[in-house]
Scaffold this motif. Structure first.
Motif, PDB file in Angstrom:
ATOM      1  N   GLU A   1       5.033  -3.334   2.969  1.00  0.00           N
ATOM      2  CA  GLU A   1       5.755  -4.297   3.811  1.00  0.00           C
ATOM      3  C   GLU A   1       5.882  -3.783   5.242  1.00  0.00           C
ATOM      4  OE1 GLU A   1       8.993  -6.707   1.436  1.00  0.00           O
ATOM      5  OE2 GLU A   1       9.144  -4.596   0.898  1.00  0.00           O
TER       6      GLU A   1
ATOM      7  N   GLU B   1       2.663  -4.258   7.129  1.00  0.00           N
ATOM      8  CA  GLU B   1       2.474  -5.622   7.637  1.00  0.00           C
ATOM      9  C   GLU B   1       3.296  -5.849   8.902  1.00  0.00           C
ATOM     10  OE1 GLU B   1       1.461  -9.286   5.550  1.00  0.00           O
ATOM     11  OE2 GLU B   1       3.601  -9.750   5.649  1.00  0.00           O
ATOM     12  N   ARG B   2       4.559  -5.381   8.907  1.00  0.00           N
ATOM     13  CA  ARG B   2       5.397  -5.575  10.093  1.00  0.00           C
ATOM     14  C   ARG B   2       4.822  -4.852  11.317  1.00  0.00           C
ATOM     15  NH1 ARG B   2       9.522  -4.517   6.338  1.00  0.00           N
ATOM     16  NH2 ARG B   2       9.938  -2.456   7.252  1.00  0.00           N
TER      17      ARG B   2
ATOM     18  N   ARG C   1       5.281 -10.207  -1.531  1.00  0.00           N
ATOM     19  CA  ARG C   1       6.233  -9.691  -0.541  1.00  0.00           C
ATOM     20  C   ARG C   1       5.611  -9.600   0.850  1.00  0.00           C
ATOM     21  NH1 ARG C   1       9.505  -5.081  -3.994  1.00  0.00           N
ATOM     22  NH2 ARG C   1      10.070  -4.395  -1.905  1.00  0.00           N
ATOM     23  N   THR C   2       4.358 -10.023   0.975  1.00  0.00           N
ATOM     24  CA  THR C   2       3.655 -10.017   2.258  1.00  0.00           C
ATOM     25  C   THR C   2       2.936 -11.351   2.410  1.00  0.00           C
ATOM     26  OG1 THR C   2       1.704  -8.989   1.226  1.00  0.00           O
ATOM     27  CG2 THR C   2       3.305  -7.506   2.266  1.00  0.00           C
TER      28      THR C   2
END
Length: 345
Positions: free
Chosen positions: A36, A39-40, A70-71
């Motif tokens: 996660e 990705e951010r 979650r992505t």
């Protein structure tokens, strides 16, 4: 060799997701949080490596299924799945399922060869067929055919109240173009190119032929020869995708304690890079530790790195969660831009 390195187009990272045997959930959650975070930070891809009968992720496909929920953008890959542990038909079903769940973001990387410690595990893995199993490229070919939609059965249609397909379901049409082979030998590079796969390189190559050159083998030039051989045989030629996978540890925002730990980690692993190791004559690349400016300079001088525009830098296997946060943050905000990369939106 190009006069200048190719600007880095895709930035990724690789982890094995260690966990405590007494509390495996926490380690798996840490891995999901790292994906996660990736990705951010704008990373293009996150990759998981299989670790069978160890305290690392044994089922990356299952973990990536969770990560897919979650992505929304980051590509998700395995680097690599050793096919000696797998049934190609069942694996094809799992891969297609996760690809559909992720919206077409799965990048399965595979390799061949007998399972590690095969004599000790064959009784559990292949109790009746161990001596008959083929652990060569035929296993990859079967997987590719199934993923790409070739029949798995000679029957399709309705039987009773049930409908049957002769190809793997679900079928995800784009998945066949996102299959990667993890190769460190000329034979592997050639096979992957001839069969239209993408090529994953790593910090290990096989020393096969010095070409009459005296002195110790040169890791970067051996890896360069694999990349060029792969592209020479691939239908896409120079456009064929290759991802680079060295262990790279930027220290820009690291604490003094972290810098000392990183330097000690690399120093402990350095002796194995001096000469080919074992009967397979495997040559390891040194781990790269330093500021992003220093790392960018070293990578830009690396003969094989100059030929690629995608990376999946390997995270050290024994560090803590906060170390990975620091390393990934520096990769995305310092090292990537220094190599010409821009974060994904």
């Amino acid at each position: 060799m190009p006069s200048t390195p190719r600007p880095l187009r895709k930035l990724g990272f690789l982890t094995i997701g260690l966990f405590d045997a007494a509390d495996p959930g926490r380690g798996h959650e840490s891995t999901l949080e790292i994906i996660e975070l990736g990705e951010r930070l704008g990373f293009d891809s996150a990759w998981l490596r299989h670790r069978h009968l160890q305290y690392g992720i044994s089922s990356p496909v299952a973990v990536l299924a969770a990560a897919s929920q979650r992505t929304r953008r980051i590509q998700l890959g395995t680097a690599v799945t050793p096919l000696g542990w797998e049934n190609p038909l069942r694996l094809a079903e799992d891969l297609a399922t996760v690809d559909v769940l992720s919206g077409g973001r799965l990048n399965p990387g595979v390799s061949v060869g007998p399972p590690t410690h095969f004599d000790q595990v064959k009784g559990a893995l292949y109790p009746d067929t161990a001596d008959a199993e083929d652990f060569g490229f035929e296993r990859v070919r079967r997987l590719l055919d199934l993923v790409r939609g070739k029949p798995a059965s000679d029957f399709s249609g309705v039987k009773g109240f049930e409908v049957f397909s002769d190809v793997v379901q679900p079928h995800s049409p784009g998945l066949g173009q996102r299959m990667w082979y993890g190769g460190g030998s000329l034979r592997s590079a050639r096979w992957a190119g001839e069969h239209g796969m993408n090529l994953l390189t790593s910090s290990v190559v096989k020393v096969e032929d010095t070409g009459g050159v005296d002195g110790p083998p040169d890791f970067a030039r051996i890896q360069l020869s694999l990349i060029r051989e792969f592209r020479a045989l691939h239908p896409d030629g120079e456009a064929a995708r290759v991802s680079h996978g060295l262990v790279v540890i930027p220290t820009d925002s690291a604490s003094p304690a972290q810098r000392a730990k990183y330097a000690e980690y690399a120093a402990r692993r350095l002796p194995r890079t001096a000469s080919p190791q074992g009967p397979a004559r495997q040559l390891f690349a040194p781990d790269l530790v330093g500021t992003s400016a220093e790392l960018a300079e070293r990578l830009s001088a690396h003969a094989a790195f100059r030929e690629v525009d995608e990376v999946a830098f390997a995270l050290p296997f024994t560090f803590e969660h906060e170390d990975y946060v620091q390393i990934l943050t520096d990769m995305a905000t310092k090292l990537g831009p220094a190599l010409g990369w821009r974060p994904a939106g």
